[in-house]
Design a protein around this motif. Structure first.
Motif, short mmCIF file in Angstrom:
data_model
loop_
_atom_site.label_atom_id
_atom_site.label_comp_id
_atom_site.label_asym_id
_atom_site.label_seq_id
_atom_site.Cartn_x
_atom_site.Cartn_y
_atom_site.Cartn_z
N LEU A 11 39.64 40.78 31.74
CA LEU A 11 40.37 41.59 32.72
C LEU A 11 41.14 40.73 33.72
O LEU A 11 41.92 41.25 34.52
CB LEU A 11 39.39 42.51 33.47
N PHE A 12 40.93 39.42 33.67
CA PHE A 12 41.61 38.48 34.56
C PHE A 12 42.54 37.53 33.80
O PHE A 12 43.01 36.54 34.36
CB PHE A 12 40.59 37.68 35.37
N GLN A 13 42.75 37.80 32.53
CA GLN A 13 43.65 37.01 31.68
C GLN A 13 43.33 35.51 31.74
O GLN A 13 44.23 34.67 31.84
CB GLN A 13 45.13 37.25 32.06
N ILE A 14 42.06 35.18 31.62
CA ILE A 14 41.64 33.78 31.77
C ILE A 14 42.16 32.85 30.68
O ILE A 14 42.15 31.64 30.86
CB ILE A 14 40.11 33.64 31.91
N LYS A 15 42.62 33.41 29.58
CA LYS A 15 43.16 32.55 28.52
C LYS A 15 44.52 31.97 28.91
O LYS A 15 44.95 30.98 28.34
CB LYS A 15 43.28 33.31 27.20
N SER A 16 45.16 32.58 29.90
CA SER A 16 46.45 32.08 30.39
C SER A 16 46.30 31.18 31.60
O SER A 16 46.95 30.16 31.71
CB SER A 16 47.37 33.25 30.76
N SER A 17 45.43 31.61 32.53
CA SER A 17 45.29 30.90 33.80
C SER A 17 44.04 31.39 34.51
O SER A 17 43.58 32.51 34.27
CB SER A 17 46.53 31.20 34.66
N LEU A 18 43.50 30.57 35.38
CA LEU A 18 42.37 30.99 36.21
C LEU A 18 42.83 31.57 37.54
O LEU A 18 42.01 31.91 38.39
CB LEU A 18 41.43 29.81 36.46
N LEU A 19 44.13 31.69 37.74
CA LEU A 19 44.68 32.13 39.02
C LEU A 19 44.17 33.51 39.44
O LEU A 19 43.71 33.69 40.57
CB LEU A 19 46.21 32.11 38.97
N ASN A 20 44.24 34.51 38.56
CA ASN A 20 43.76 35.85 38.91
C ASN A 20 42.26 35.84 39.22
O ASN A 20 41.81 36.52 40.15
CB ASN A 20 44.04 36.84 37.77
N LEU A 21 41.53 35.07 38.45
CA LEU A 21 40.09 34.95 38.69
C LEU A 21 39.82 34.27 40.03
O LEU A 21 38.93 34.68 40.78
CB LEU A 21 39.45 34.16 37.54
N ALA A 22 40.61 33.26 40.34
CA ALA A 22 40.45 32.56 41.62
C ALA A 22 40.76 33.48 42.81
O ALA A 22 40.06 33.44 43.83
CB ALA A 22 41.35 31.33 41.66
N TYR A 23 41.78 34.31 42.66
CA TYR A 23 42.10 35.27 43.74
C TYR A 23 40.92 36.21 43.98
O TYR A 23 40.54 36.47 45.12
CB TYR A 23 43.33 36.09 43.39
N ARG A 24 40.33 36.70 42.90
CA ARG A 24 39.20 37.63 43.03
C ARG A 24 37.99 36.90 43.63
O ARG A 24 37.28 37.45 44.48
CB ARG A 24 38.85 38.24 41.68
N ILE A 58 35.34 26.28 45.10
CA ILE A 58 34.63 27.25 44.26
C ILE A 58 34.43 26.63 42.88
O ILE A 58 35.38 26.13 42.29
CB ILE A 58 35.40 28.57 44.14
N LEU A 59 33.21 26.69 42.36
CA LEU A 59 32.95 26.15 41.04
C LEU A 59 33.13 27.25 39.99
O LEU A 59 32.52 28.30 40.07
CB LEU A 59 31.53 25.59 40.95
N PHE A 60 33.99 26.98 39.00
CA PHE A 60 34.27 27.89 37.89
C PHE A 60 33.61 27.33 36.64
O PHE A 60 33.84 26.17 36.31
CB PHE A 60 35.78 28.01 37.66
N LEU A 61 32.82 28.16 35.94
CA LEU A 61 32.09 27.68 34.78
C LEU A 61 32.19 28.68 33.64
O LEU A 61 31.91 29.86 33.81
CB LEU A 61 30.63 27.46 35.13
N ASN A 62 32.59 28.18 32.48
CA ASN A 62 32.55 28.94 31.23
C ASN A 62 31.57 28.20 30.34
O ASN A 62 31.80 27.04 29.99
CB ASN A 62 33.94 29.00 30.60
N PRO A 63 30.45 28.86 29.96
CA PRO A 63 29.44 28.17 29.15
C PRO A 63 29.82 28.01 27.68
O PRO A 63 29.04 27.44 26.91
CB PRO A 63 28.22 29.08 29.29
N GLY A 64 30.99 28.48 27.29
CA GLY A 64 31.37 28.46 25.88
C GLY A 64 30.74 29.65 25.19
O GLY A 64 30.37 30.64 25.82
#
Length: 166
Positions: free
Chosen positions: A81-94, A119-125
């Motif tokens: 829902l935050f289009q993370i495959k393109s950028s973390l920008l939307n996720l960072a705003y939230r 802010i620490l962003f983590l994707n565990p795979g």
């Protein structure tokens, strides 16, 4: 604080059960970043904080969770829902809007961790279907005087070259 973070198990109940049995008494929270493809009432998910992924049909899973663990704000979402495959920008705003300290997400099936503006962003795979030549993975985050993120494969072997301290 010590957390287990897993994502994209895509119906693999046995690995979720194994992780729960291995870590439930050793961590402060078990977090699943979506695409479990299980029902929200499935006993194997009991004890996990779970969000809904794009492959999850059970609408009882929330799209987002904001947890407070030992005074840290932890924002968890699947990422689609935050289009993370393109950028973390939307996720960072939230994350900023929620004043999160940590952000956990999945969706891309690619592990990664970085700190953006404190802010620490983590994707565990993905614990079932990794992409990019990676192994099946999950993560353990430990926060005390420093923050340490360790990635493990599905055999519970630490991938030492992927250990990060913040």
């Amino acid at each position: 604080m010590k957390l287990l973070i897993v994502s994209d198990s895509h119906g693999d109940r046995s690995m979720i059960k194994t992780l729960k049995n291995r870590y439930e008494n050793d961590v402060d929270a078990l977090i699943h970043c979506g695409d479990s493809e299980l029902r929200a009432v499935d006993p194997v998910l009991e004890g996990f904080h779970v969000v809904r992924g794009n492959c999850d049909l059970d609408q009882r899973f929330p799209d987002e969770l904001l947890l407070d663990v030992q005074g840290y704000k932890i924002f968890t979402t699947h990422g689609h829902l935050f289009q993370i495959k393109s950028s973390l920008l939307n996720l960072a705003y939230r994350a900023k809007e929620l004043e999160a300290d940590f952000v956990f997400f999945g969706h891309s099936h690619l592990l990664g961790v970085e700190k953006i503006e404190g802010i620490l962003f983590l994707n565990p795979g993905s614990i079932l279907l990794p992409r990019g030549g990676n192994e099946r993975t999950y993560a353990i985050l430990e926060q005390d005087d420093t923050c340490t993120v360790r990635f493990f494969n599905d055999q519970h072997e630490e991938l030492k070259s992927l250990r990060r301290e913040f």
